[in-house]
Motif scaffolding. Structure first.
Motif, PDB file in Angstrom:
ATOM      1  N   VAL A 114      18.065  17.906  27.732  1.00  0.00           N
ATOM      2  CA  VAL A 114      17.975  17.879  29.194  1.00  0.00           C
ATOM      3  C   VAL A 114      19.300  18.298  29.818  1.00  0.00           C
ATOM      4  CG1 VAL A 114      17.681  16.377  31.199  1.00  0.00           C
ATOM      5  CG2 VAL A 114      16.128  16.167  29.256  1.00  0.00           C
ATOM      6  N   ILE A 115      20.400  17.771  29.309  1.00  0.00           N
ATOM      7  CA  ILE A 115      21.707  17.995  29.951  1.00  0.00           C
ATOM      8  C   ILE A 115      22.251  19.392  29.657  1.00  0.00           C
ATOM      9  CG2 ILE A 115      24.119  17.187  29.966  1.00  0.00           C
ATOM     10  CD1 ILE A 115      22.912  14.346  29.435  1.00  0.00           C
ATOM     11  N   GLN A 116      21.949  19.929  28.493  1.00  0.00           N
ATOM     12  CA  GLN A 116      22.359  21.281  28.093  1.00  0.00           C
ATOM     13  C   GLN A 116      23.873  21.365  27.876  1.00  0.00           C
ATOM     14  OE1 GLN A 116      20.225  24.048  27.422  1.00  0.00           O
ATOM     15  NE2 GLN A 116      18.661  22.458  27.510  1.00  0.00           N
ATOM     16  N   GLY A 117      24.657  21.525  28.914  1.00  0.00           N
ATOM     17  CA  GLY A 117      26.094  21.678  28.722  1.00  0.00           C
ATOM     18  C   GLY A 117      26.848  21.565  30.028  1.00  0.00           C
ATOM     19  N   PHE A 118      28.190  21.693  29.913  1.00  0.00           N
ATOM     20  CA  PHE A 118      29.050  21.538  31.083  1.00  0.00           C
ATOM     21  C   PHE A 118      29.828  22.808  31.405  1.00  0.00           C
ATOM     22  CE2 PHE A 118      28.771  17.168  29.257  1.00  0.00           C
ATOM     23  CZ  PHE A 118      28.062  16.588  30.295  1.00  0.00           C
ATOM     24  N   GLY A 119      29.458  23.922  30.793  1.00  0.00           N
ATOM     25  CA  GLY A 119      30.165  25.166  31.087  1.00  0.00           C
ATOM     26  C   GLY A 119      31.252  25.449  30.066  1.00  0.00           C
ATOM     27  N   GLU A 120      32.114  26.413  30.384  1.00  0.00           N
ATOM     28  CA  GLU A 120      33.127  26.877  29.450  1.00  0.00           C
ATOM     29  C   GLU A 120      34.222  25.836  29.207  1.00  0.00           C
ATOM     30  OE1 GLU A 120      33.181  29.742  27.711  1.00  0.00           O
ATOM     31  OE2 GLU A 120      31.207  30.241  28.520  1.00  0.00           O
ATOM     32  N   VAL A 121      34.605  25.123  30.250  1.00  0.00           N
ATOM     33  CA  VAL A 121      35.696  24.150  30.135  1.00  0.00           C
ATOM     34  C   VAL A 121      35.109  22.744  30.035  1.00  0.00           C
ATOM     35  CG1 VAL A 121      37.781  23.225  31.191  1.00  0.00           C
ATOM     36  CG2 VAL A 121      37.196  25.644  31.493  1.00  0.00           C
ATOM     37  N   LEU A 122      35.345  22.100  28.891  1.00  0.00           N
ATOM     38  CA  LEU A 122      34.783  20.765  28.702  1.00  0.00           C
ATOM     39  C   LEU A 122      35.532  19.738  29.536  1.00  0.00           C
ATOM     40  CD1 LEU A 122      34.214  20.674  24.835  1.00  0.00           C
ATOM     41  CD2 LEU A 122      32.505  20.936  26.620  1.00  0.00           C
ATOM     42  N   PRO A 123      34.814  18.783  30.135  1.00  0.00           N
ATOM     43  CA  PRO A 123      35.497  17.701  30.866  1.00  0.00           C
ATOM     44  C   PRO A 123      36.245  16.802  29.882  1.00  0.00           C
ATOM     45  CG  PRO A 123      33.118  17.355  30.796  1.00  0.00           C
ATOM     46  CD  PRO A 123      33.360  18.710  30.239  1.00  0.00           C
ATOM     47  N   PRO A 124      37.204  16.025  30.374  1.00  0.00           N
ATOM     48  CA  PRO A 124      38.054  15.216  29.473  1.00  0.00           C
ATOM     49  C   PRO A 124      37.272  14.335  28.498  1.00  0.00           C
ATOM     50  CG  PRO A 124      38.924  15.190  31.711  1.00  0.00           C
ATOM     51  CD  PRO A 124      37.612  15.908  31.782  1.00  0.00           C
TER      52      PRO A 124
ATOM     53  N   THR B  64      28.914   7.578  26.969  1.00  0.00           N
ATOM     54  CA  THR B  64      28.557   6.155  26.842  1.00  0.00           C
ATOM     55  C   THR B  64      27.267   5.987  26.045  1.00  0.00           C
ATOM     56  OG1 THR B  64      29.624   5.596  28.931  1.00  0.00           O
ATOM     57  CG2 THR B  64      27.935   4.078  28.123  1.00  0.00           C
ATOM     58  N   PHE B  65      26.233   6.739  26.433  1.00  0.00           N
ATOM     59  CA  PHE B  65      24.943   6.598  25.742  1.00  0.00           C
ATOM     60  C   PHE B  65      25.000   7.196  24.332  1.00  0.00           C
ATOM     61  CE2 PHE B  65      23.688   6.048  30.161  1.00  0.00           C
ATOM     62  CZ  PHE B  65      22.747   5.035  30.078  1.00  0.00           C
ATOM     63  N   SER B  66      25.739   8.282  24.159  1.00  0.00           N
ATOM     64  CA  SER B  66      25.834   8.920  22.841  1.00  0.00           C
ATOM     65  C   SER B  66      26.568   8.025  21.855  1.00  0.00           C
ATOM     66  CB  SER B  66      26.558  10.268  22.944  1.00  0.00           C
ATOM     67  OG  SER B  66      25.884  11.140  23.812  1.00  0.00           O
ATOM     68  N   VAL B  67      27.658   7.371  22.325  1.00  0.00           N
ATOM     69  CA  VAL B  67      28.427   6.492  21.440  1.00  0.00           C
ATOM     70  C   VAL B  67      27.551   5.353  20.920  1.00  0.00           C
ATOM     71  CG1 VAL B  67      30.286   4.770  21.436  1.00  0.00           C
ATOM     72  CG2 VAL B  67      30.708   7.087  22.309  1.00  0.00           C
ATOM     73  N   ASP B  68      26.671   4.832  21.775  1.00  0.00           N
ATOM     74  CA  ASP B  68      25.748   3.783  21.310  1.00  0.00           C
ATOM     75  C   ASP B  68      24.959   4.264  20.092  1.00  0.00           C
ATOM     76  OD1 ASP B  68      26.574   2.214  23.397  1.00  0.00           O
ATOM     77  OD2 ASP B  68      24.783   2.520  24.636  1.00  0.00           O
ATOM     78  N   ILE B  69      24.430   5.493  20.185  1.00  0.00           N
ATOM     79  CA  ILE B  69      23.597   6.027  19.103  1.00  0.00           C
ATOM     80  C   ILE B  69      24.449   6.368  17.889  1.00  0.00           C
ATOM     81  CG2 ILE B  69      22.068   7.930  18.445  1.00  0.00           C
ATOM     82  CD1 ILE B  69      21.197   8.052  21.421  1.00  0.00           C
TER      83      ILE B  69
ATOM     84  N   SER C 203      35.014  14.880  21.495  1.00  0.00           N
ATOM     85  CA  SER C 203      33.692  14.387  21.093  1.00  0.00           C
ATOM     86  C   SER C 203      33.098  15.176  19.942  1.00  0.00           C
ATOM     87  CB  SER C 203      32.728  14.419  22.285  1.00  0.00           C
ATOM     88  OG  SER C 203      33.152  13.533  23.277  1.00  0.00           O
ATOM     89  N   CYS C 204      33.348  16.483  19.925  1.00  0.00           N
ATOM     90  CA  CYS C 204      32.705  17.316  18.908  1.00  0.00           C
ATOM     91  C   CYS C 204      33.159  16.903  17.508  1.00  0.00           C
ATOM     92  CB  CYS C 204      33.042  18.781  19.166  1.00  0.00           C
ATOM     93  SG  CYS C 204      32.194  19.905  18.027  1.00  0.00           S
ATOM     94  N   GLU C 205      34.498  16.811  17.308  1.00  0.00           N
ATOM     95  CA  GLU C 205      35.006  16.425  15.990  1.00  0.00           C
ATOM     96  C   GLU C 205      34.549  15.008  15.625  1.00  0.00           C
ATOM     97  OE1 GLU C 205      36.650  17.858  18.354  1.00  0.00           O
ATOM     98  OE2 GLU C 205      37.792  19.573  17.564  1.00  0.00           O
TER      99      GLU C 205
ATOM    100  N   PRO D 178      28.206  14.501  39.217  1.00  0.00           N
ATOM    101  CA  PRO D 178      29.347  15.415  39.100  1.00  0.00           C
ATOM    102  C   PRO D 178      29.765  15.508  37.639  1.00  0.00           C
ATOM    103  CG  PRO D 178      29.683  13.846  40.890  1.00  0.00           C
ATOM    104  CD  PRO D 178      28.467  13.390  40.144  1.00  0.00           C
ATOM    105  N   MET D 179      30.343  16.637  37.243  1.00  0.00           N
ATOM    106  CA  MET D 179      30.540  16.919  35.822  1.00  0.00           C
ATOM    107  C   MET D 179      31.343  15.830  35.108  1.00  0.00           C
ATOM    108  SD  MET D 179      32.013  20.375  34.036  1.00  0.00           S
ATOM    109  CE  MET D 179      33.667  20.178  34.673  1.00  0.00           C
ATOM    110  N   VAL D 180      32.425  15.390  35.681  1.00  0.00           N
ATOM    111  CA  VAL D 180      33.276  14.407  34.999  1.00  0.00           C
ATOM    112  C   VAL D 180      32.518  13.108  34.771  1.00  0.00           C
ATOM    113  CG1 VAL D 180      35.364  13.000  35.199  1.00  0.00           C
ATOM    114  CG2 VAL D 180      35.413  15.424  35.844  1.00  0.00           C
ATOM    115  N   ARG D 181      31.817  12.619  35.802  1.00  0.00           N
ATOM    116  CA  ARG D 181      31.043  11.382  35.646  1.00  0.00           C
ATOM    117  C   ARG D 181      29.892  11.592  34.664  1.00  0.00           C
ATOM    118  NH1 ARG D 181      28.830   8.525  40.746  1.00  0.00           N
ATOM    119  NH2 ARG D 181      28.121   7.132  39.068  1.00  0.00           N
ATOM    120  N   ALA D 182      29.276  12.765  34.716  1.00  0.00           N
ATOM    121  CA  ALA D 182      28.162  13.050  33.799  1.00  0.00           C
ATOM    122  C   ALA D 182      28.632  13.003  32.355  1.00  0.00           C
ATOM    123  CB  ALA D 182      27.557  14.412  34.124  1.00  0.00           C
ATOM    124  N   ALA D 183      29.804  13.616  32.094  1.00  0.00           N
ATOM    125  CA  ALA D 183      30.328  13.616  30.725  1.00  0.00           C
ATOM    126  C   ALA D 183      30.634  12.203  30.256  1.00  0.00           C
ATOM    127  CB  ALA D 183      31.584  14.488  30.664  1.00  0.00           C
TER     128      ALA D 183
END
Length: 934
Positions: free
Chosen positions: A617-627, A577-582, A632-634, A567-572
Motif C-alpha cells: 500500500v505505502i510503496q515508497g518515499f521517493g529518491e531521498v529516504l526520510p531519517p 513502528t509497525f514494521s519493527v513489531d513484525i 532500516s534496509c540493513e 507527511p513523509m517523515v511521520r509516515a516513515a
C-alpha cells in the motif's frame, strides 16, 4: 471391401471398452480415414448396406458431413449431381431414423447446396423428394430447420463472402415465401401429429432467427394464430413459446412492423390471466415470463409512448418478477434494466412506471429474505442464493435510476423502522437483514453529499438488533458508504466504535466484515483517520492476536492506508513502528534456541504477510529516504537473512519472505544496493538447497532492477546465482520431466530474460550458457502459455542480439565477437533440436498469440544460419505429426523457406510460418470437429 472391414473393426473397438491407448488408436485411424479420398465410396456402401451396424452408419453420415465441409474439392464438379443423389438416396433410406443419421445427412446436403452453385432449386428439390409422403415429411422438416442454421453458423465451408451472399439469397431468401406456405399447410393438415407440429414450429423459429421470414408475412398466415393457440397444449407449449419470442424479436423495427405489432399485442394481453391460472406450473410461468419480457424489451419505447395500451405488459412482467421461483425471476431483469435506462434519459415519465418500480423494489427486497430456516439450504444452494442476491442488487440499482437513490434508501429505511417498531419479539432477523442488503447494493449510487437519507441510516445502525447476520450486513453498509463518511467526518468515531465491536463477535463472517469495513474506512477517509493511528496501534496490540489472519491482514492494510496519507517523515516513523513489531517477532523466532513449532512458524509467516500488505500500500518515499528509514534496509535484511538461513527450507516461508523483499526493493530503491549482493547470494544458496522457485523469482526482480550497476560484488552475485541455478535445474531434469517443475522453469526463464540485456557479459561468457540454452529448450515442450512466452522471449533476445548483426553499431562493443561465438556454438550444436521444438510447438500447443515471436525467431535463424536451416528442415518436418501438419503443408513450407533463404528475402519467412500455422490450425479444427462422440 478391405476399407469397409477396416472401418468396421475400428468402430468395433469402441463397443468393447478396451484401454485408452486402443481407443485413441482407433479414433485416430478413423479420423485419418475421414480425410482420405477413399472415404466417399466406403461411406456410401456403409449407408446403403442394410445390415451394417448403426455405429458404422452414423460414422458414414458424419464422414459425409465432414467431407462436404472440408474435402468437396476431391469431387469433380461433373460428379456433384451424382453425389447429391447419393446423399438424398441415403436420407430416403434412413427417413425413419435414427435421428442422428438424419441430422448428419441433412447437414451434408445443406453444406453441399451452399457449395454447388448450379443447384439453384435445392429447396424445391428436397420438397419434391420428401414433402409428398407423410412418412417423409418429418425428414423434410428436419432439413428445412437445419438449412438456415448451417448456412448461418458453419464458417468452415471454404467460400468467399460474395459467394455466400449469392447462394444464401437463392437458398433461403428466394424460398422463404414457399417455406412459409408449406409450414402453414403442414400445421393444420388432416391427421397431423403434435410431433410434426412441434417440428413445424422449430423450423419456423430457425427461419425467423435467420431473418428470412418477416413478421408481417408470418402474421398473415395460420401459423400466427396457431402459435398462440398452441400455448394451451402441453406437447407444443415450449415450441410455441420459442416461436412467439422470435416473432416478437423480429418486430424490433417498430415502424415497419407496426401492422404485425398491432396483431401481436392483443394476443399478449390476452395471455396475462394465465399467470394466475398457471401459477402452480413453474414451467408454464417460465414460458410466459420469456414472452412478456421479450415483448417488454422490444416494445419499451411503445410502452412509454402509449402506456394506456401497453402497460398491461409491464404489469405481467411485474407478476413474473414477483413469482416465488427464483430461477424464473431473473428472466425479467434485462427488461427492467433497459426500461430504467430509457426512462433515465427522459425529463419525465408516467406515474404508472414510477409505481411499477416501487412495486419492483418491494418485490426484490422480499426475494432477498433468507429462508426462515437457513440451515435447510445445502451448501451449494446457500452459495447460489448468495450469488443471486447480488444479481438482484443490480436490479435495485435500476430502481434507483427511475425513483432516485435517496427515495429508495428512505423506503428501505422505512421498512426497517416499521419492523423495529413492532418490538424485538415480533420481528425476524430476515426482515432487518434484507433491507440492509438492499442499502448495501444501492451504496454505489449514493451521493457523497446526501444529507437526508444516509444520515438516518448511519444513525440507525448502532441501534440495530445484535444478530450476527444483521451486524454482518450493517458492517458491509459501512464499508460501502465510506466515500460518504469521508464527506461527513463527524461520523468516523461512531463508525470506528461499531467496527471495533465487530471484531469481538464470535461469528467469523462478522469479523471479516469488520475487517473489510475498517479497510475501506481507512482507504477512503485516511486524511481524517491520521489522529486515530495510535488507537489503531493499541487495537492491534490488544485485539490483533485474537483475530484470524485474514481479518488481521485487513487491519494492517487499513493502517497502511492511513500511514500513506501522512507527511513523509511521520509516515516513515509510523511504518517503522509497525514494521519493527513484525521484525521483532521474526527475530525472536530466529534466535530461539529450540526449533519453533509449526504453529509458531505459521504466526511468523502471517507477520510477513502483514508486512507485505503494508509495503504494497505505502510503496515508497521517493529518491531521498526520510531519517527513520536510513538504516532500516540493513537492519531488516539482517533479520530476514538470519531467518531464511534457519527456516528458508519451508516453502511458505520462502514465498512470503521473497514477496516482502520484492516490496522492499520498491521502498528502498538504490538505498538497498549495499545489501543486494548478500540478498542474491542468499537466494542462490536457498534455491540450491530447496529448489523453490520463489528464490529465482526474486533474484530475477533484483537483476532487472539493479542489473546496470557496475559494482563488482553485485555482478559476482549475478554470476553465482546464474551458474548455480542452471546446474541445479540441469540436475533436476535428469530425474524429472519439464512438466514436473513448471514453476521453477518459468521463474528461471524470467531471471535469464532479465539478465540478457542487463549483464550479457555474464550470460554469454559463462560456461552455464550452453546448459541454459538447452534447459530453456525443454520449457518449449510444456503446455503452459506463460512458460511458452517466457521461453520464446528469451530465445528472441538471444537469437536477435546485436552481436549477431553483420552491421553492428560502430564501433561495436569489444565483447561482441565473444558473445557471437558463444551463440553460434550453441546453435551449431542444438539448432536442430531447437528447431524441432519450435515447429512442433507452432503446429501443436503454442498459444496463438505466440506466432509473431516464432516468426521473428525463425527469421533470425534464416538470416544467420540459412544453409544449416535448409539442411535441418527436411528431417525436422518429417518428425511433425501428420495430424497437425499435413504432408502438402510441410512440403509447401520447405519450399517457401528454401526460396526465401536462397533468394535472401528473409521477410518471406513470415508468410511461410503463417501458412504452416494456418494449415495446421485447420487440420486440428477438423479433427476436433470429426472426433467420434463415444
Amino acid at each position: 471391401m478391405a476399407d469397409i472391414q477396416a472401418v468396421l473393426s475400428a468402430i468395433d473397438v469402441f463397443s468393447r471398452a478396451p484401454d485408452k491407448a486402443s481407443l485413441d488408436r482407433a479414433n485416430n485411424w478413423l479420423q485419418d480415414f475421414q480425410h482420405s479420398p477413399d472415404a466417399w465410396a466406403t461411406c456410401n456402401v456403409l449407408l446403403l448396406t442394410p445390415d451394417a451396424p448403426p455405429a458404422a452408419k452414423l460414422f458414414a453420415a458424419q464422414t459425409f458431413r465432414a467431407k462436404v465441409t472440408y474435402d468437396l474439392h476431391q469431387v469433380d464438379s461433373a460428379n456433384l449431381p451424382g453425389f447429391r443423389d447419393t446423399l438424398v438416396a441415403a436420407l430416403e433410406r434412413h427417413h425413419a431414423g435414427p435421428r442422428t443419421i438424419i441430422v448428419q445427412l441433412c447437414l451434408a446436403i445443406a453444406g453441399l447446396a451452399l457449395q454447388f452453385p448450379s443447384w439453384t432449386n435445392a429447396v424445391q428439390f428436397m420438397i419434391d423428394s420428401f414433402g409428398r409422403n407423410p412418412a417423409t415429411v418429418p425428414t423434410l422438416l428436419q432439413f428445412l430447420t437445419i438449412l438456415p442454421e448451417e448456412l448461418t453458423n458453419n464458417h468452415k465451408i471454404p467460400i468467399t463472402d460474395d459467394e455466400y451472399s449469392e447462394r444464401e439469397a437463392y437458398l433461403l431468401t428466394a424460398n422463404s415465401k414457399q417455406v412459409l406456405e408449406l409450414l402453414s399447410m403442414y400445421i393444420q393438415a388432416t391427421g397431423v401429429t403434435h410431433a410434426v407440429q412441434a417440428q413445424v414450429f422449430d423450423c419456423l423459429k430457425s427461419w425467423l432467427i435467420a431473418g428470412e421470414v418477416r413478421a408481417t408475412d408470418l402474421a398473415k398466415t395460420p401459423l400466427f394464430a396457431y402459435a398462440f393457440e398452441a400455448l394451451a397444449s402441453e406437447d407444443l407449449f415450449d415450441s410455441a413459446v420459442d416461436v412467439i419470442c422470435e416473432l416478437i424479436h423480429e418486430t424490433q423495427e417498430l415502424d415497419e412492423n407496426m401492422p404485425a405489432i398491432e396483431l401481436v399485442v392483443p394476443h399478449l394481453i390476452a395471455l396475462k390471466p394465465q399467470l394466475v391460472a398457471q401459477r402452480d406450473d413453474a414451467d408454464k410461468i417460465r414460458g410466459y415470463a420469456r414472452i412478456f419480457s421479450e415483448a417488454g424489451e422490444t416494445y419499451r419505447m411503445l410502452l412509454l409512448q402509449h402506456p394506456e395500451t401497453f402497460f398491461p405488459i409491464v404489469e405481467a412482467i411485474g407478476e413474473c418478477s414477483a413469482y416465488h421461483d427464483l430461477d424464473i425471476v431473473p428472466i425479467t431483469f434485462p427488461f427492467w434494466m433497459r426500461l430504467a435506462q430509457t426512462i433515465g434519459k427522459k425529463p419525465s415519465t408516467s406515474p404508472l412506471f414510477m409505481d411499477a418500480y416501487r412495486s419492483l423494489m418491494r418485490v426484490i427486497i422480499n426475494h432477498l429474505h433468507f429462508p426462515p430456516d437457513s440451515a435447510s439450504l445445502s451448501g451449494q444452494e446457500a452459495e447460489d442464493f448468495r450469488s443471486f442476491r447480488h444479481v438482484m442488487g443490480d436490479t435495485l440499482k435500476d430502481c434507483c435510476l427511475v425513483l432516485r437513490t435517496d427515495t429508495c434508501l428512505l423506503a428501505t429505511y422505512q421498512m426497517i423502522t416499521t419492523a423495529l417498531s413492532r418490538g424485538p419479539e415480533a420481528i425476524s432477523w430476515q426482515e432487518i437483514e434484507a433491507p440492509l442488503f438492499a442499502m448495501r447494493s444501492i451504496g454505489a449510487e449514493i451521493d457523497p453529499l446526501d444529507d437526508d437519507a444516509v444520515p438516518k441510516i448511519m444513525d440507525l445502525i448502532p441501534s440495530l438488533p445484535n444478530h450476527p447476520r444483521v451486524r454482518y450486513a450493517a458492517l458491509l453498509i459501512i464499508s460501502r458508504y465510506t466515500e460518504w463518511v469521508n464527506s461527513h467526518p463527524d461520523y468516523i468515531a461512531a463508525q470506528l466504535q461499531y467496527v471495533s465491536a465487530g471484531f469481538e463477535d464470535p461469528d467469523p463472517e462478522v469479523c471479516g466484515a469488520a475487517g473489510q469495513a475498517l479497510k475501506y474506512l481507512c482507504q477512503d477517509c485516511k486524511q481524517h483517520l491520521v489522529e486515530f493511528l495510535p488507537q489503531l496501534h493499541t487495537f492491534l496490540s490488544s485485539t490483533g492476536a485474537k483475530l484470524v489472519q485474514d481479518d488481521r491482514q485487513q487491519v494492517y492494510e487499513a493502517i497502511a492506508y492511513v500511514i500513506s496519507a501522512m507527511p513523509m517523515v511521520r509516515a516513515a516513523e509510523s511504518l517503522r513502528t509497525f514494521s519493527v513489531d513484525i521484525l521483532s517477532q521474526i527475530h525472536a523466532a530466529t534466535i530461539k534456541p529450540t526449533v519453533i513449532t509449526r504453529e509458531e512458524l505459521q504466526d511468523v509467516g502471517n507477520g510477513l504477510e502483514n508486512l507485505e500488505v503494508m509495503l504494497h500500500v505505502i510503496q515508497g518515499f521517493g529518491e531521498v529516504l526520510p531519517p527513520a528509514c536510513q538504516t532500516s534496509c540493513e537492519e531488516a535484511w539482517a533479520v530476514l537473512n538470519a531467518f531464511l538461513a534457519k527456516y528458508g527450507g519451508d516453502y511458505n516461508i520462502g514465498e512470503r519472505t521473497t514477496r516482502v523483499i520484492r516490496h522492499g526493493i520498491t521502498l528502498f530503491g538504490d538505498a538497498a544496493l549495499p545489501v543486494v549482493p548478500s540478498v542474491i547470494a542468499r537466494m542462490s544458496f536457498a534455491f540450491e538447497a530447496t529448489g523453490y522457485p520463489s528464490y529465482l523469482w526474486i533474484a530475477g526482480k533484483m537483476i532487472h532492477r539493479y542489473g546496470n550497476e557496475e559494482d563488482t560484488d553485485l555482478r559476482g552475485s549475478f554470476q553465482e546465482i546464474y551458474e548455480r541455478s542452471t546446474n541445479s535445474i540441469v540436475s533436476l531434469l535428469q530425474s524429472k520431466s519439464p512438466s514436473d517443475i513448471p514453476d521453477i522453469l518459468e521463474d528461471y526463464l524470467r531471471m535469464l530474460t532479465s539478465m540478457v540485456p542487463a549483464a550479457p557479459d555474464i550470460f554469454f561468457q559463462s560456461s552455464a550458457f550452453p546448459l541454459a540454452f538447452r534447459t530453456s529448450m525443454a520449457a518449449l515442450t510444456l503446455v503452459h502459455t506463460d512458460i511458452i512466452f517466457a521461453s520464446l522471449d528469451l530465445f528472441l533476445l538471444i537469437l536477435t542480439h546485436d552481436c549477431l548483426n553483420p552491421a553492428p553499431p560502430a564501433p561495436p562493443p569489444p565483447k561482441f565477437p565473444i558473445y557471437r561465438s558463444a551463440i553460434q556454438a550453441v546453435v551449431e550444436k542444438d539448432g536442430f533440436q531447437f528447431l524441432t521444438y519450435l515447429l512442433n510447438g507452432l503446429v501443436g500447443d503454442f498459444p496463438e498469440d505466440s506466432t509473431s515471436i516464432v516468426v521473428s525467431i525463425f527469421r533470425a535463424i534464416a538470416w544467420i544460419w540459412g544453409p544449416q536451416l535448409i539442411s535441418w528442415l527436411p528431417a525436422v518436418l518429417q518428425q511433425l505429426p501428420a495430424a497437425a501438419a499435413p504432408a502438402e503443408a510441410r512440403a509447401q513450407f520447405l519450399s517457401d523457406v528454401s526460396r526465401a533463404v536462397n533468394e535472401k528475402q528473409y521477410d518471406k519467412v513470415k508468410y511461410a510460418i503463417l501458412s504452416l500455422n494456418r494449415a495446421s490450425r485447420k487440420a486440428r479444427e477438423r479433427r476436433r470437429a470429426g472426433a467420434l462422440d463415444r
